[in-house]
Design an enzyme around this catalytic site. Structure first.
Site, PDB file in Angstrom:
ATOM      1  N   TYR A  50      41.960  32.174  18.438  1.00 14.36           N
ATOM      2  CA  TYR A  50      41.821  31.240  19.551  1.00 14.36           C
ATOM      3  C   TYR A  50      43.188  30.772  20.023  1.00 14.36           C
ATOM      4  CZ  TYR A  50      37.045  30.317  20.724  1.00 14.36           C
ATOM      5  OH  TYR A  50      35.791  30.437  21.240  1.00 14.36           O
ATOM      6  N   GLU A  52      43.297  28.550  23.047  1.00 11.69           N
ATOM      7  CA  GLU A  52      42.956  27.703  24.204  1.00 11.69           C
ATOM      8  C   GLU A  52      44.177  26.927  24.663  1.00 11.69           C
ATOM      9  OE1 GLU A  52      39.663  25.130  23.377  1.00 11.69           O
ATOM     10  OE2 GLU A  52      38.188  26.731  23.586  1.00 11.69           O
ATOM     11  N   ASP A 196      42.300  38.619  48.003  1.00  9.32           N
ATOM     12  CA  ASP A 196      41.793  39.266  46.785  1.00  9.32           C
ATOM     13  C   ASP A 196      42.229  40.733  46.855  1.00  9.32           C
ATOM     14  OD1 ASP A 196      40.401  40.608  44.848  1.00  9.32           O
ATOM     15  OD2 ASP A 196      38.428  39.797  45.390  1.00  9.32           O
ATOM     16  N   THR A 222      42.265  42.152  40.104  1.00 11.38           N
ATOM     17  CA  THR A 222      41.911  42.686  38.796  1.00 11.38           C
ATOM     18  C   THR A 222      43.151  43.391  38.253  1.00 11.38           C
ATOM     19  OG1 THR A 222      41.236  44.781  39.753  1.00 11.38           O
ATOM     20  CG2 THR A 222      39.509  43.151  39.436  1.00 11.38           C
ATOM     21  N   LYS A 225      42.287  48.317  38.040  1.00  8.10           N
ATOM     22  CA  LYS A 225      42.038  49.328  39.076  1.00  8.10           C
ATOM     23  C   LYS A 225      43.340  50.088  39.324  1.00  8.10           C
ATOM     24  CE  LYS A 225      38.112  46.660  40.712  1.00  8.10           C
ATOM     25  NZ  LYS A 225      37.515  45.831  41.779  1.00  8.10           N
ATOM     26  N   ARG A 231      40.790  45.889  31.468  1.00  6.49           N
ATOM     27  CA  ARG A 231      39.873  45.174  32.352  1.00  6.49           C
ATOM     28  C   ARG A 231      40.201  43.687  32.309  1.00  6.49           C
ATOM     29  NH1 ARG A 231      36.694  48.895  33.572  1.00  6.49           N
ATOM     30  NH2 ARG A 231      35.635  47.553  35.062  1.00  6.49           N
TER      31      ARG A 231
HETATM   32  C1  LIG Z   1      36.534  44.910  41.649  1.00 10.64           C
HETATM   33  C2  LIG Z   1      36.666  43.730  42.522  1.00 10.64           C
HETATM   34  C3  LIG Z   1      36.524  42.429  42.013  1.00 10.64           C
HETATM   35  C4  LIG Z   1      35.908  42.072  40.678  1.00 10.64           C
HETATM   36  O1  LIG Z   1      36.346  42.550  39.547  1.00 10.64           O
HETATM   37  P1  LIG Z   1      35.506  42.419  38.180  1.00 10.64           P
HETATM   38  O2  LIG Z   1      36.605  42.532  37.195  1.00 10.64           O
HETATM   39  O3  LIG Z   1      34.541  43.530  38.185  1.00 10.64           O
HETATM   40  O4  LIG Z   1      34.854  41.087  38.153  1.00 10.64           O
HETATM   41  C5  LIG Z   1      36.792  41.360  42.845  1.00 10.64           C
HETATM   42  N1  LIG Z   1      37.156  41.559  44.114  1.00 10.64           N
HETATM   43  C6  LIG Z   1      37.272  42.786  44.651  1.00 10.64           C
HETATM   44  C7  LIG Z   1      37.670  42.920  46.087  1.00 10.64           C
HETATM   45  C8  LIG Z   1      37.005  43.907  43.880  1.00 10.64           C
HETATM   46  O5  LIG Z   1      37.063  45.123  44.429  1.00 10.64           O
END
Ligand SMILES: *Cc1c(COP(=O)(O)O)cnc(C)c1O
Length: 413
Positions: A50, A52, A196, A222, A225, A231
């Site tokens: 942990y 936190e 985002d 994220t 990707k 992840r």
């Molecule tokens: C993939 C994605 C997310 C979310 O990612 P997770 O890790 O699956 O929660 C958020 N915003 C956009 C635009 C995405 O393509």
């Protein structure tokens, strides 16, 4: 005790999955193959503890090394994006987004975004998601003709609703995002701009897409990707007060203990992304997407917006074959060893579990080393899979061909 000795059932399934990844081509635009270094950090003893709180402000003893690891991850994240503050604790992109919402808005506050069906993400106000249950979404549109962001509709919605926040950044949009234009509209109505960049973060770092800074107030992404890490999620900003609000929103607002093994793996991936080789990789991802797009268009497929400027494309299958659905295409591709996902096209008349499109991306195949000519070959295979989709024997033959490509381009070892 090894995993095989302790739990042969799970060990065998992991080995099978390893085999599946080795022998198939991954064209899902949101996936990648991480390095063994990233996997080693993610599978380390850091999962035990942990931590936190934040570096030098923990609620548990014994966090000295965790402070150093998280501080390195933060410094590398700031360096990658050229910004002042980073929070590396979000467990996922969706939780990074919800934390960012909590930092900028109160429950019930209005925001505007692109809806899921047009290429947005479910965390951008899809009706079942927390973003819609606790905040108030409305949506701007794509231009019906060009299939690009319709800035007239962004401006009209913004002036009509005076939202607290305007959200840009998408999951199935193949064109460059004009962050400056979004910021101008946000300033006209006194809204925050949130970007985002979950899909394009790696392109931003590698110089293949304009940066959301200095335009966006808060940037989320994220890490798994195009960024090619474990992840997870990441939140970035330049304003000290907003950063404090973000930190409070992540912990204790939304999460408890951070996943420190994943934060270590993020630090490793960020270190990789700061190397010159990563820039070369990202440039190749974009070149490969262009080659795949051209290969498909010359074989009679229509791409939404007419092409791609990033790592992904949305294939509208109707132009090639009015009968062909996204679901049938993705299933036939899987039988042939090519992994992709069905995806709605703008104003898709078919339901989300059928769709008229497939989304394709090149981050994972580029990690394996495929180049432009190989992507044209993949476009040819794609076309043959579509033509032979009801011929199981033909799909088995194509699968052997795909496996041969995979042997020539192994995953990172
Ligand atoms: C993939 C994605 C997310 C979310 O990612 P997770 O890790 O699956 O929660 C958020 N915003 C956009 C635009 C995405 O393509």
């Amino acid at each position: 005790m090894t995993l095989t000795q302790a739990d042969s059932q799970i060990a065998t399934l992991i080995q099978k999955e390893q085999m599946r990844q080795e022998t198939t081509l991954e064209l899902i635009a949101s996936e990648n193959h991480v390095s063994t270094a990233v996997m080693e950090a993610a599978g380390s003893c850091l999962t035990n503890k942990y931590a936190e709180g934040y570096p030098a402000a923990r609620y548990y003893q014994g966090c000295g090394f965790y402070d150093e690891i998280e501080s390195i991850a933060i410094e590398r994240a700031k360096h990658m994006f050229g910004c002042r503050f980073a929070n590396v604790q979000p467990h996922s992109g969706a939780s990074a987004n919800l934390s960012a919402f909590m930092a900028m808005m109160k429950p019930g506050d209005q925001f505007i975004s692109l809806n899921l069906a047009s290429g947005g993400h479910l965390s951008h106000g899809m009706k079942l998601n927390a973003s819609a249950l606790y905040f108030k979404p409305a949506h701007y549109e794509l231009d019906a003709k060009t299939e690009l962001i319709d800035f007239d509709s962004v401006r009209a919605k913004a002036h009509e609703l005076k939202p607290k926040m305007i959200l840009c950044g998408y999951s199935a949009y193949s064109r460059i995002i004009d962050f400056a234009k979004f910021r101008q509209i946000a300033d006209e109505v006194g809204a925050y701009l949130m970007a985002d960049i979950a899909h394009i973060a790696g392109l931003v770092v590698g110089g293949a897409h304009p940066s959301p800074f200095p335009h966006a107030h808060v940037v989320t992404t994220t890490t798994h990707k195009t960024l090619r890490g474990p992840r997870g999620g990441l939140i970035l900003c330049n304003d000290e007060e907003l950063n404090k609000a973000v930190n409070r929103a992540v912990f204790p607002g939304l999460q408890g203990g951070p996943l420190m093994h994943i934060i270590a793996a993020k630090a490793v991936a960020f270190g990789e992304a700061l190397k010159p080789e990563y820039k070369t990789y990202i440039q190749q991802v974009v070149k490969n997407a262009g080659a795949l797009a051209n290969g498909l268009m010359k074989r009679g497929y229509r791409l939404v917006s007419g092409g791609t400027e990033n790592h992904l494309m949305l294939v509208d299958l109707r132009a090639k074959d009015a009968e062909l659905t996204g679901a049938e295409a993705a299933l036939a591709l899987e039988k042939a060893g090519i992994i992709a996902n069905m995806n709605g096209v703008p104003n898709d008349p078919r339901p989300p579990k059928v769709t008229s499109g497939v989304r394709l991306g090149t981050p994972a195949t580029t990690t394996r080393g495929l180049k432009e000519a190989d992507m044209d070959n993949v476009a040819g295979i794609f076309d043959r899979v579509m033509a032979n989709r009801r011929d199981p024997a033909a799909l088995v033959r194509i699968r052997a061909e795909v496996a041969e490509v995979c042997r020539r381009f192994p995953m990172p070892h």
